[in-house]
Design a protein around this motif. Structure first.
Motif, mmCIF file in Angstrom:
data_model
loop_
_atom_site.group_PDB
_atom_site.id
_atom_site.type_symbol
_atom_site.label_atom_id
_atom_site.label_comp_id
_atom_site.label_asym_id
_atom_site.label_seq_id
_atom_site.Cartn_x
_atom_site.Cartn_y
_atom_site.Cartn_z
ATOM 1 N N TYR A 1 0.840 -1.209 0.000
ATOM 2 C CA TYR A 1 0.000 0.000 0.000
ATOM 3 C C TYR A 1 0.871 1.253 0.000
ATOM 4 C CZ TYR A 1 -3.408 3.475 1.549
ATOM 5 O OH TYR A 1 -4.196 4.600 1.636
ATOM 6 N N LEU A 2 1.917 1.249 0.814
ATOM 7 C CA LEU A 2 2.801 2.411 0.890
ATOM 8 C C LEU A 2 3.493 2.677 -0.444
ATOM 9 C CD1 LEU A 2 4.351 1.698 4.396
ATOM 10 C CD2 LEU A 2 2.973 3.697 3.802
ATOM 11 N N ARG A 3 3.925 1.615 -1.109
ATOM 12 C CA ARG A 3 4.576 1.799 -2.416
ATOM 13 C C ARG A 3 3.616 2.410 -3.429
ATOM 14 N NH1 ARG A 3 6.783 -3.269 -1.015
ATOM 15 N NH2 ARG A 3 5.269 -4.376 -2.327
ATOM 16 N N ASP A 4 2.345 2.075 -3.307
ATOM 17 C CA ASP A 4 1.338 2.611 -4.224
ATOM 18 C C ASP A 4 0.911 4.031 -3.862
ATOM 19 O OD1 ASP A 4 1.328 0.264 -5.671
ATOM 20 O OD2 ASP A 4 -0.408 -0.582 -4.621
ATOM 21 N N HIS A 5 1.342 4.508 -2.695
ATOM 22 C CA HIS A 5 0.893 5.821 -2.232
ATOM 23 C C HIS A 5 2.065 6.732 -1.865
ATOM 24 C CE1 HIS A 5 -2.833 3.500 -1.954
ATOM 25 N NE2 HIS A 5 -3.471 4.658 -2.005
ATOM 26 N N GLY A 6 3.089 6.693 -2.704
ATOM 27 C CA GLY A 6 4.138 7.698 -2.599
ATOM 28 C C GLY A 6 5.388 7.315 -1.849
ATOM 29 N N TYR A 7 5.485 6.050 -1.405
ATOM 30 C CA TYR A 7 6.676 5.616 -0.671
ATOM 31 C C TYR A 7 7.276 4.390 -1.358
ATOM 32 C CZ TYR A 7 5.130 8.976 2.711
ATOM 33 O OH TYR A 7 4.755 10.159 3.304
ATOM 34 N N PRO A 8 7.958 4.609 -2.489
ATOM 35 C CA PRO A 8 8.434 3.497 -3.317
ATOM 36 C C PRO A 8 9.478 2.615 -2.646
ATOM 37 C CG PRO A 8 9.390 5.575 -4.053
ATOM 38 C CD PRO A 8 8.336 5.925 -3.055
ATOM 39 N N GLU A 9 10.108 3.114 -1.574
ATOM 40 C CA GLU A 9 11.148 2.338 -0.899
ATOM 41 C C GLU A 9 10.598 1.504 0.260
ATOM 42 O OE1 GLU A 9 14.280 2.083 -1.778
ATOM 43 O OE2 GLU A 9 14.216 3.536 -3.404
ATOM 44 N N ALA A 10 9.284 1.450 0.430
ATOM 45 C CA ALA A 10 8.700 0.667 1.527
ATOM 46 C C ALA A 10 8.899 -0.825 1.274
ATOM 47 C CB ALA A 10 7.216 0.983 1.671
ATOM 48 N N LYS A 11 9.338 -1.525 2.312
ATOM 49 C CA LYS A 11 9.569 -2.969 2.219
ATOM 50 C C LYS A 11 9.071 -3.634 3.495
ATOM 51 C CE LYS A 11 13.671 -2.730 -0.772
ATOM 52 N NZ LYS A 11 13.596 -1.296 -1.047
ATOM 53 N N CYS A 12 8.893 -4.948 3.431
ATOM 54 C CA CYS A 12 8.483 -5.695 4.619
ATOM 55 C C CYS A 12 9.559 -6.711 4.973
ATOM 56 C CB CYS A 12 7.147 -6.398 4.394
ATOM 57 S SG CYS A 12 7.173 -7.630 3.067
#
Length: 207
Positions: free
Chosen positions: A175-186
């Motif tokens: 969700y974060l990658r789709d909303h402006g945070y392309p570097e979000a990882k789990c």
């Protein structure tokens, strides 16, 4: 810094350890990881670096000029403020000691571990330096994303999302990658996987 000043505004993801409490924290910190410390102007940070190095922490670095230096160089980048607090520039004269890094050097690789489990699970054991943001519904996630600090070209916020088994964390990271945070990882497999591979390494507990 003092807890009161920290509560009013701080760099996103920072752990508040007043200088007077640092001795009690030293043994919890990893000696083989880079640690950045800061205060209002950089003067207390220089003392913190000296204390750490005397205890064998050779990778500790102070952010040059503290928050005053950060604001002068980068403005509000990655700042978060308490509700009702009007953002304002930190006051004081920036102090430049030894073993420092510039605000830009820190900001270009800015990473935060976000543990989305319940507070009781977080306190029982979490990755060193993680912040706890319990997220269980879409509404909670949307509301939290709105509170995230602004980014800037060349300075992307890298978010590592952690839960117990990785399922919810990976969904949140997507969700974060789709909303402006392309570097979000789990963290794949979550804390279960971490404990299986590394036992208690880099895990903090809280009373």
């Amino acid at each position: 810094r003092d807890p009161e000043k920290y509560a009013q505004g701080h760099l996103f993801g920072a752990v508040n350890i007043p200088l007077s409490d640092l001795e009690a924290w030293v043994e919890k910190l990893p000696k083989d990881r880079v640690i950045y410390v800061y205060d209002e102007t950089g003067e207390k940070s220089a003392q913190a670096v000296t204390l750490h190095q005397r205890r064998g922490f050779m990778l500790v670095r102070a952010i040059r000029g503290g928050l005053v230096g950060w604001w002068q160089e980068l403005g509000e980048l990655f700042f978060v403020w308490a509700e009702g607090v009007t953002p304002s520039a930190p006051q004081g004269s920036p102090y430049s000691g030894t073993f420092t890094v510039t605000p830009s050097q820190v900001a270009r690789g800015y990473q935060v571990i976000v543990d989305v489990r319940r507070p009781e699970e977080f306190k029982a054991g979490h990755l060193a330096g993680a912040i706890n943001v319990p997220l269980f519904t879409q509404r909670e996630l949307i509301a939290w994303v709105r509170t995230l600090p602004p980014q800037r070209q060349g300075y992307t916020l890298k978010l590592w999302i952690v839960d117990e088994d990785g399922t919810r964390a990976c969904s949140i990271a997507s969700y974060l990658r789709d909303h402006g945070y392309p570097e979000a990882k789990c963290l794949f497999g979550g804390m279960n996987s971490w404990r299986s591979q590394y036992q208690d390494e880099l895990i903090w507990t809280e009373e």
